[in-house]
Design a protein around this motif. Structure first.
Motif, short mmCIF file in Angstrom:
data_model
loop_
_atom_site.label_atom_id
_atom_site.label_comp_id
_atom_site.label_asym_id
_atom_site.label_seq_id
_atom_site.Cartn_x
_atom_site.Cartn_y
_atom_site.Cartn_z
N ASP A 1 0.85 -1.19 0.00
CA ASP A 1 0.00 0.00 0.00
C ASP A 1 0.88 1.24 0.00
O ASP A 1 1.04 1.89 1.03
CB ASP A 1 -0.90 0.01 1.25
CG ASP A 1 -2.02 -0.99 1.13
OD1 ASP A 1 -2.29 -1.44 0.00
OD2 ASP A 1 -2.63 -1.31 2.16
N PRO A 2 1.46 1.56 -1.16
CA PRO A 2 2.42 2.67 -1.17
C PRO A 2 1.73 4.03 -1.16
O PRO A 2 0.74 4.24 -1.85
CB PRO A 2 3.17 2.46 -2.49
CG PRO A 2 2.19 1.78 -3.38
CD PRO A 2 1.29 0.96 -2.49
N LYS A 3 2.26 4.91 -0.34
CA LYS A 3 1.79 6.29 -0.34
C LYS A 3 2.97 7.20 -0.64
O LYS A 3 4.11 6.86 -0.36
CB LYS A 3 1.20 6.66 1.03
CG LYS A 3 -0.22 6.18 1.22
CD LYS A 3 -0.71 6.52 2.61
CE LYS A 3 -2.20 6.32 2.74
NZ LYS A 3 -2.97 7.54 2.43
N HIS A 4 2.65 8.33 -1.26
CA HIS A 4 3.68 9.33 -1.52
C HIS A 4 3.59 10.38 -0.41
O HIS A 4 2.62 11.13 -0.36
CB HIS A 4 3.45 9.97 -2.90
CG HIS A 4 4.39 11.09 -3.21
ND1 HIS A 4 5.27 11.04 -4.27
CD2 HIS A 4 4.60 12.27 -2.60
CE1 HIS A 4 5.97 12.16 -4.29
NE2 HIS A 4 5.58 12.92 -3.30
N ILE A 5 4.58 10.34 0.47
CA ILE A 5 4.61 11.34 1.55
C ILE A 5 5.93 12.09 1.40
O ILE A 5 6.99 11.48 1.24
CB ILE A 5 4.58 10.68 2.94
CG1 ILE A 5 3.44 9.66 3.05
CG2 ILE A 5 4.51 11.75 4.04
CD1 ILE A 5 2.10 10.19 3.39
N GLU A 6 5.86 13.40 1.43
CA GLU A 6 7.08 14.19 1.26
C GLU A 6 7.23 15.18 2.42
O GLU A 6 6.24 15.57 3.05
CB GLU A 6 7.06 14.93 -0.08
CG GLU A 6 5.87 15.87 -0.23
CD GLU A 6 5.76 16.48 -1.62
OE1 GLU A 6 6.15 15.83 -2.60
OE2 GLU A 6 5.27 17.62 -1.70
N ILE A 7 8.48 15.54 2.69
CA ILE A 7 8.76 16.48 3.77
C ILE A 7 9.35 17.75 3.19
O ILE A 7 10.31 17.70 2.41
CB ILE A 7 9.76 15.87 4.79
CG1 ILE A 7 9.22 14.56 5.37
CG2 ILE A 7 10.11 16.88 5.89
CD1 ILE A 7 8.20 14.69 6.47
N GLN A 8 8.77 18.89 3.54
CA GLN A 8 9.32 20.18 3.14
C GLN A 8 10.49 20.50 4.05
O GLN A 8 10.38 20.42 5.27
CB GLN A 8 8.24 21.27 3.29
CG GLN A 8 8.73 22.68 3.01
CD GLN A 8 8.94 22.93 1.53
OE1 GLN A 8 8.05 22.70 0.73
NE2 GLN A 8 10.14 23.39 1.16
N VAL A 9 11.63 20.83 3.45
CA VAL A 9 12.76 21.28 4.26
C VAL A 9 13.16 22.69 3.82
O VAL A 9 12.81 23.15 2.74
CB VAL A 9 13.98 20.34 4.15
CG1 VAL A 9 13.68 19.00 4.77
CG2 VAL A 9 14.43 20.20 2.71
#
Lengths: 176, 513
Positions: free
Chosen positions: B220-228
């Motif tokens: 169950d892949p999700k695209h999660i990204e972190i703003q730096v």
């Protein structure tokens, strides 16, 4: 005024009468009964950009694009393209042609775009499924293929051309 | 919560730069123009042949033509852009996203011309530009990668050893593979051997290379990204996550922050990993670390870093309360970050819907002339759009014409508000994906947050028929019938595609306010 119309492959008979304060519109979906609608002119109001249409208890902002035999109607971000003809024969002719490149006598651009590459050659007989040309619109390349066996009569564009929606790209004839 | 650099009202005298050239088009060029205006900085727009009537040209202080319509000959022509920048006397260039934003050659050319590039260093871009070397760097920095074999696997015994280490399910891929060939998902131990041999022979037959590698398969892949965000003083801070799993054609169309799928302790770990990643390359400016997130195990693995501002940056701005574009400008000027990690908190929930000129059922772009255009209004709503009535969406660029962003105290409120806003959006003449957005927002898998990157693909058969359900066919038919009647009775010029230039012009002027 009597029309024949087609929406999403469904055929309708349409009758429109203008009265002083209202539109009388009757619709008959093929194989079903006629239905009659009485649309008061105050419920079908032209505003600057669109029509405010109050119908069966709902308020729609409508925009109708097109002319003559083909209209695209926009309402609540849905849209439908409707073919509409005064004459029954014309509609049937038009529907007969509607099978994509090959059964058509012409291949038309489905959207404005740019011709990237042309594979077909004039005079060539091509089999169904053979790529005819590649058209690019907004960073996407679309390959257009022959949907039946045809002979290329004329290529109306050249590589690098920008074309409008509906422009004729290639003319066909029946292979002899 | 923020300590802004100046509590004074911005004026040209205390502005960080005098004049900025925005090397982009459309909504992002307008976004940057707005930040500059608020800071008292002059703005210079550039435009191609196709973009003379683009809204970003009307909204800037100055605008200059840079070449023919194809991007290669205009928005990617960095020499021409620097020439225009020099002639206009700008002291900085903002690249927006796409085009030249991640091009180290352009950054170096700016420096040579004595112009500040608003963004990371060319070395930052080079470290992250190549996916394989970026992964090697991240491994060294202790950022988790998808578990798998280190390089090629030659024998069945080796393959079994890898599986022993990383567990099942796995995916075996031919190194040279592509297009679904030379690829096998394995869920049971008994299948490993046959799948391994099949992949090798497919690799050999299709790509003349039998080498395969093995990776954990994520169910169950999700695209999660972190703003730096980093500055030139060595500070790096993260601004939490954005979930971007709603995708079509592998491109995001709906993003939200926070993600309901990421527990607080996991998102803190992701933030720390992202900061470690950025620090390891001395990152400066706004950047995003993209992770693939396993929604079953709640593990996360590094995918890539985008060394630029992202399309979906507004949802972070609304939830964190920081203007990321202004911060980019301050950092480019050499100022330290205006916030510290301990001050960054997520408040409420934000969602963005990307409105594209495309057919919602086929995703085919649908450029053309916009007729009616009325943007939604009202509370807790942000519209970043370059659409206006009469505007012809050109064929040369990305089909995204507007972003609708809503904020709510809770996720439910943000979703309701988005549905409300999209229902208000009137955009006719071209096909748009607004109905697709509304259908997704009402789907149970979106509502409960369990959607993955395959959500649209897997549920399309359910989504498609619902898209046009809101309007009954007879509404379309009656409107077409009355119009056809009127057209035939009296040739009414108004409904033909002929437009008075005076009317178009007055609309454009009205729109600037």
């Amino acid at each position: 005024m009597y029309f024949e119309a087609e929406l999403q492959g469904r055929k309708y008979k349409v009758d429109v009468h203008e009265e002083r304060h209202s539109w009388k519109v009757s619709l008959q979906l093929e194989g079903q009964d006629w239905k009659h609608y009485d649309v008061s002119k105050t419920d079908f109001q032209h505003a600057e950009e669109y029509v405010s249409f109050l119908f069966e208890g709902k308020s729609y902002l409508i925009d109708v694009l097109g002319q003559d035999t083909e209209y695209t109607v926009f309402a609540r971000n849905s849209f439908r393209t409707i073919k509409i003809f005064n004459d029954e024969m014309l509609l049937h002719e038009s529907l007969k042609k509607g099978g994509g490149a090959g059964s058509n006598v012409e291949l038309k651009a489905g959207m404005p775009g740019k011709i990237i590459e042309i594979f077909a050659k004039e005079g060539e007989v091509v089999k169904a499924g053979k790529p005819l040309l590649i058209m690019e619109a907004m960073k996407m390349e679309n390959e257009m293929r022959a949907s039946s066996d045809v002979k290329i009569k004329q290529i109306c564009v050249k590589q690098g051309d920008s074309v409008e929606n509906g422009a004729v790209l290639i003319k066909f004839e029946k292979p002899s | 919560m923020k300590t802004m650099h100046s509590h004074e009202i911005s004026t040209p005298q205390n502005a960080p730069f005098k004049k900025i050239l925005i090397a982009n088009r459309g909504e992002i060029a307008i976004r940057v123009t707005r930040a500059c205006r608020e800071l008292g900085i002059g703005t210079v727009a550039v435009f191609s042949d196709a973009d003379r009537e683009s809204l970003h040209v009307f909204l800037a202080d100055e605008a200059y033509h840079i070449g023919p319509s194809p991007s290669k000959e205009s928005y990617l022509n960095y020499k021409k852009i620097i020439e225009v920048a020099k002639a206009a006397g700008v002291d900085a260039i903002h690249p927006g996203y796409g085009f030249l934003s991640e091009n180290p050659i352009f950054v170096r050319a700016c420096k040579e011309a004595g112009i500040t590039f608003i963004g990371p260093t060319p070395e930052n871009m080079e470290s992250m530009g190549d996916k394989l070397s970026a992964k090697a760097l991240m491994k060294k920095a202790g950022v988790p990668l998808v578990p798998g074999s280190d390089g090629g696997v030659e024998t069945v015994e080796e393959a079994l050893a890898v599986v022993k280490k990383i567990g099942l399910p796995i995916i075996i891929k031919a190194t040279a593979g592509g297009g679904g060939k030379g690829m096998r998902v394995v869920r049971n131990e008994s299948e490993i051997e046959s799948a391994f041999r099949a992949c090798r022979s497919e690799g050999q037959n299709y790509f003349a290379n039998p080498t395969v590698y093995i990776e954990r398969f994520i169910n169950d892949p999700k695209h999660i990204e972190i703003q730096v965000f980093g500055d030139t003083h060595g500070n790096v801070v993260h601004l939490f996550e954005r979930e971007c799993s709603v995708q079509r054609r592998h491109q995001k169309i709906i993003e939200e922050s926070p993600s309901v799928s990421v527990p607080m302790e996991v998102k803190l770990k992701m933030g720390e990993a992202a900061v470690r990643a950025a620090k390891s390359i001395g990152y400066v400016g706004a950047g995003t670390i993209e992770f693939i997130f396993d929604n079953q195990t709640k593990e996360f693995f590094f995918m890539e870093m985008n060394t630029r501002l992202q399309v979906e940056h507004p949802i972070t701005e609304l939830v964190i309360g920081v203007d990321l574009v202004k911060e980019q400008i301050f950092v480019a000027k050499g100022q330290p970050l205006s916030f510290k990690q301990e001050n960054i908190k997520q408040k409420g929930h934000a969602i963005e819907a990307r409105i594209c000129a495309e057919d919602p059922t086929t995703y085919k772009p649908h450029p053309g002339q916009i007729r009616a255009c009325r943007h939604p209004q009202g509370p807790f709503l942000r519209i970043d759009s370059y659409a206006y009535p009469g505007y012809e969406v050109p064929i040369y660029y990305d089909p995204m014409i507007a972003k609708v962003i809503t904020w709510g105290d809770t996720r439910e409120e943000a979703i309701d508000r988005m549905q409300r806003a999209l229902a208000e959006f009137v955009l006719t003449g071209i096909k748009t994906n607004i109905v697709l957005h509304r259908t997704i927002l009402g789907h149970e898998k979106f509502l409960d947050g369990s959607y993955t990157t395959q959500f649209i693909e897997k549920n399309f058969e359910v989504l498609e028929p619902q898209m046009f359900r809101e309007v009954n066919d007879k509404v379309f038919l009656i409107a077409a019938a009355i119009t056809a009647f009127e057209d035939r009775k009296s040739k009414d010029v108004r409904r033909f595609n002929v437009r008075s230039n005076w009317r178009s012009l007055s609309r454009k002027i009205a729109l600037r306010t």
